[in-house]
Design a protein around this motif. Structure first.
Motif, PDB file in Angstrom:
ATOM      1  N   ASN A  34       0.712  -1.221   0.212  1.00  0.00           N
ATOM      2  CA  ASN A  34       0.216   0.069  -0.046  1.00  0.00           C
ATOM      3  C   ASN A  34       0.788   1.310  -0.125  1.00  0.00           C
ATOM      4  O   ASN A  34       0.407   2.320  -0.623  1.00  0.00           O
ATOM      5  N   MET A  35       1.793   1.052   0.871  1.00  0.00           N
ATOM      6  CA  MET A  35       2.803   2.509   0.855  1.00  0.00           C
ATOM      7  C   MET A  35       3.460   2.581  -0.483  1.00  0.00           C
ATOM      8  O   MET A  35       3.556   3.698  -1.059  1.00  0.00           O
ATOM      9  N   LEU A  36       3.982   1.317  -1.258  1.00  0.00           N
ATOM     10  CA  LEU A  36       4.436   1.573  -2.574  1.00  0.00           C
ATOM     11  C   LEU A  36       3.508   2.343  -3.541  1.00  0.00           C
ATOM     12  O   LEU A  36       3.862   3.034  -4.443  1.00  0.00           O
ATOM     13  N   LEU A  37       2.207   1.541  -3.641  1.00  0.00           N
ATOM     14  CA  LEU A  37       1.200   2.180  -4.357  1.00  0.00           C
ATOM     15  C   LEU A  37       0.877   3.554  -3.976  1.00  0.00           C
ATOM     16  O   LEU A  37       0.309   4.408  -4.997  1.00  0.00           O
ATOM     17  N   GLY A  38       0.846   3.991  -2.904  1.00  0.00           N
ATOM     18  CA  GLY A  38       0.837   5.370  -2.430  1.00  0.00           C
ATOM     19  C   GLY A  38       2.023   6.066  -3.157  1.00  0.00           C
ATOM     20  O   GLY A  38       1.721   7.302  -3.400  1.00  0.00           O
ATOM     21  N   ILE A  39       3.241   5.840  -2.963  1.00  0.00           N
ATOM     22  CA  ILE A  39       4.282   6.654  -3.718  1.00  0.00           C
ATOM     23  C   ILE A  39       3.884   6.616  -5.369  1.00  0.00           C
ATOM     24  O   ILE A  39       4.165   7.798  -5.847  1.00  0.00           O
ATOM     25  N   ALA A  40       3.670   5.607  -5.685  1.00  0.00           N
ATOM     26  CA  ALA A  40       3.262   5.935  -7.222  1.00  0.00           C
ATOM     27  C   ALA A  40       2.062   6.602  -7.379  1.00  0.00           C
ATOM     28  O   ALA A  40       1.924   7.241  -8.382  1.00  0.00           O
ATOM     29  N   GLY A  41       0.845   6.701  -6.345  1.00  0.00           N
ATOM     30  CA  GLY A  41      -0.006   7.499  -6.475  1.00  0.00           C
ATOM     31  C   GLY A  41       0.376   8.820  -6.429  1.00  0.00           C
ATOM     32  O   GLY A  41      -0.224   9.672  -6.983  1.00  0.00           O
ATOM     33  N   ALA A  42       1.256   9.004  -5.540  1.00  0.00           N
ATOM     34  CA  ALA A  42       1.723  10.496  -5.292  1.00  0.00           C
ATOM     35  C   ALA A  42       2.291  11.017  -6.623  1.00  0.00           C
ATOM     36  O   ALA A  42       2.136  12.263  -6.961  1.00  0.00           O
ATOM     37  N   PHE A  43       3.136  10.191  -7.335  1.00  0.00           N
ATOM     38  CA  PHE A  43       3.904  10.653  -8.696  1.00  0.00           C
ATOM     39  C   PHE A  43       2.787  10.627  -9.931  1.00  0.00           C
ATOM     40  O   PHE A  43       2.607  11.673 -10.580  1.00  0.00           O
ATOM     41  N   LEU A  44       1.662   9.827  -9.768  1.00  0.00           N
ATOM     42  CA  LEU A  44       0.599  10.241 -10.590  1.00  0.00           C
ATOM     43  C   LEU A  44      -0.178  11.245 -10.443  1.00  0.00           C
ATOM     44  O   LEU A  44      -0.344  11.990 -11.331  1.00  0.00           O
ATOM     45  N   ALA A  45      -0.397  11.427  -8.931  1.00  0.00           N
ATOM     46  CA  ALA A  45      -1.357  12.904  -8.840  1.00  0.00           C
ATOM     47  C   ALA A  45      -0.342  14.111  -9.240  1.00  0.00           C
ATOM     48  O   ALA A  45      -0.823  14.895  -9.707  1.00  0.00           O
ATOM     49  N   ALA A  46       1.124  14.110  -8.961  1.00  0.00           N
ATOM     50  CA  ALA A  46       1.827  15.138  -9.288  1.00  0.00           C
ATOM     51  C   ALA A  46       1.913  15.293 -10.576  1.00  0.00           C
ATOM     52  O   ALA A  46       2.231  16.542 -10.984  1.00  0.00           O
ATOM     53  N   VAL A  47       1.969  14.361 -11.372  1.00  0.00           N
ATOM     54  CA  VAL A  47       2.145  14.412 -13.116  1.00  0.00           C
ATOM     55  C   VAL A  47       0.915  14.328 -13.677  1.00  0.00           C
ATOM     56  O   VAL A  47       0.893  15.323 -14.460  1.00  0.00           O
ATOM     57  N   LEU A  48      -0.088  13.629 -13.329  1.00  0.00           N
ATOM     58  CA  LEU A  48      -1.181  13.630 -14.476  1.00  0.00           C
ATOM     59  C   LEU A  48      -2.375  14.279 -13.933  1.00  0.00           C
ATOM     60  O   LEU A  48      -3.074  14.825 -14.775  1.00  0.00           O
ATOM     61  N   LEU A  52      -4.888  16.829 -16.239  1.00  0.00           N
ATOM     62  CA  LEU A  52      -6.298  16.501 -16.542  1.00  0.00           C
ATOM     63  C   LEU A  52      -7.490  17.538 -16.029  1.00  0.00           C
ATOM     64  O   LEU A  52      -8.411  17.273 -16.293  1.00  0.00           O
ATOM     65  N   GLY A  53      -6.659  18.522 -15.272  1.00  0.00           N
ATOM     66  CA  GLY A  53      -7.406  19.569 -14.750  1.00  0.00           C
ATOM     67  C   GLY A  53      -8.097  19.580 -13.498  1.00  0.00           C
ATOM     68  O   GLY A  53      -8.897  19.880 -12.992  1.00  0.00           O
ATOM     69  N   LEU A  54      -7.358  18.418 -12.964  1.00  0.00           N
ATOM     70  CA  LEU A  54      -8.027  17.888 -11.617  1.00  0.00           C
ATOM     71  C   LEU A  54      -7.006  18.116 -10.415  1.00  0.00           C
ATOM     72  O   LEU A  54      -6.901  17.681  -9.327  1.00  0.00           O
ATOM     73  N   GLY A  55      -6.182  19.157 -10.335  1.00  0.00           N
ATOM     74  CA  GLY A  55      -5.464  19.848  -9.586  1.00  0.00           C
ATOM     75  C   GLY A  55      -6.250  20.351  -8.425  1.00  0.00           C
ATOM     76  O   GLY A  55      -7.140  21.217  -8.689  1.00  0.00           O
ATOM     77  N   LEU A  56      -5.907  19.870  -6.982  1.00  0.00           N
ATOM     78  CA  LEU A  56      -6.899  20.167  -5.874  1.00  0.00           C
ATOM     79  C   LEU A  56      -6.146  21.396  -5.305  1.00  0.00           C
ATOM     80  O   LEU A  56      -5.094  21.441  -5.220  1.00  0.00           O
ATOM     81  N   THR A  57      -6.960  22.256  -4.931  1.00  0.00           N
ATOM     82  CA  THR A  57      -6.482  23.602  -4.368  1.00  0.00           C
ATOM     83  C   THR A  57      -7.056  23.597  -2.769  1.00  0.00           C
ATOM     84  O   THR A  57      -8.071  24.321  -2.747  1.00  0.00           O
ATOM     85  N   LEU A  58      -6.478  22.816  -1.868  1.00  0.00           N
ATOM     86  CA  LEU A  58      -6.981  22.541  -0.619  1.00  0.00           C
ATOM     87  C   LEU A  58      -6.025  23.536   0.239  1.00  0.00           C
ATOM     88  O   LEU A  58      -5.665  23.194   1.443  1.00  0.00           O
ATOM     89  N   GLY A  59      -5.732  24.693  -0.128  1.00  0.00           N
ATOM     90  CA  GLY A  59      -4.973  25.634   0.662  1.00  0.00           C
ATOM     91  C   GLY A  59      -3.360  25.172   0.425  1.00  0.00           C
ATOM     92  O   GLY A  59      -2.425  25.696   0.928  1.00  0.00           O
ATOM     93  N   GLY A  60      -3.266  24.130  -0.446  1.00  0.00           N
ATOM     94  CA  GLY A  60      -1.569  23.872  -0.792  1.00  0.00           C
ATOM     95  C   GLY A  60      -1.153  23.083   0.670  1.00  0.00           C
ATOM     96  O   GLY A  60      -1.800  22.732   1.328  1.00  0.00           O
ATOM     97  N   GLY A  61       0.141  23.365   0.570  1.00  0.00           N
ATOM     98  CA  GLY A  61       0.784  22.668   1.807  1.00  0.00           C
ATOM     99  C   GLY A  61       0.894  21.161   1.799  1.00  0.00           C
ATOM    100  O   GLY A  61       0.584  20.646   0.951  1.00  0.00           O
ATOM    101  N   ILE A  62       1.468  20.620   2.919  1.00  0.00           N
ATOM    102  CA  ILE A  62       1.368  19.279   3.257  1.00  0.00           C
ATOM    103  C   ILE A  62       0.256  18.551   3.198  1.00  0.00           C
ATOM    104  O   ILE A  62      -0.098  17.506   2.435  1.00  0.00           O
ATOM    105  N   ILE A  63      -1.020  19.049   3.621  1.00  0.00           N
ATOM    106  CA  ILE A  63      -2.248  18.390   3.651  1.00  0.00           C
ATOM    107  C   ILE A  63      -2.930  18.213   2.342  1.00  0.00           C
ATOM    108  O   ILE A  63      -3.442  17.122   2.138  1.00  0.00           O
ATOM    109  N   GLY A  64      -2.854  19.254   1.422  1.00  0.00           N
ATOM    110  CA  GLY A  64      -3.313  19.153   0.035  1.00  0.00           C
ATOM    111  C   GLY A  64      -2.455  18.115  -0.612  1.00  0.00           C
ATOM    112  O   GLY A  64      -3.067  17.383  -1.387  1.00  0.00           O
TER     113      GLY A  64
END
Length: 88
Positions: A34-48, A52-64
């Motif tokens: 799960n942690m390895l998939l989380g790391i892959a998911g983090a890269f997926l989220a950061a790049v993809l 796709l226009g799915l960037g979340l703006t939750l105040g930025g920072g570490i929580i976002g």
């Protein structure tokens, strides 16, 4: 990505993978995977996601970053779980 961004992505991804495993009950593959998939998911989220226009703006920072990475990890967990069911 700079080395600092890669390190932060790895740490955030590990946390996001754990969180995704908790959220997607029954689809998890154990803490380490799960942690390895989380790391892959983090890269997926950061790049993809921004492309796709799915960037979340939750105040930025570490929580976002954790929320965005957890969403990427959840998507990967669901995809891997679906593929595993189709193969088996």
């Amino acid at each position: 990505m700079e080395i600092t961004a890669v390190i932060v992505t790895l740490i955030v991804g590990a946390i996001a993978g754990w969180l995704a495993g908790v959220i997607v009950e029954g689809a998890g593959f154990g803490l380490l995977v799960n942690m390895l998939l989380g790391i892959a998911g983090a890269f997926l989220a950061a790049v993809l996601f921004p492309r796709l226009g799915l960037g979340l703006t939750l105040g930025g920072g570490i929580i976002g970053a954790i929320v965005t990475s957890a969403l990427g990890a959840i998507v990967l967990l669901l995809i891997v779980n679906l593929v595993q069911r189709l193969v088996a």
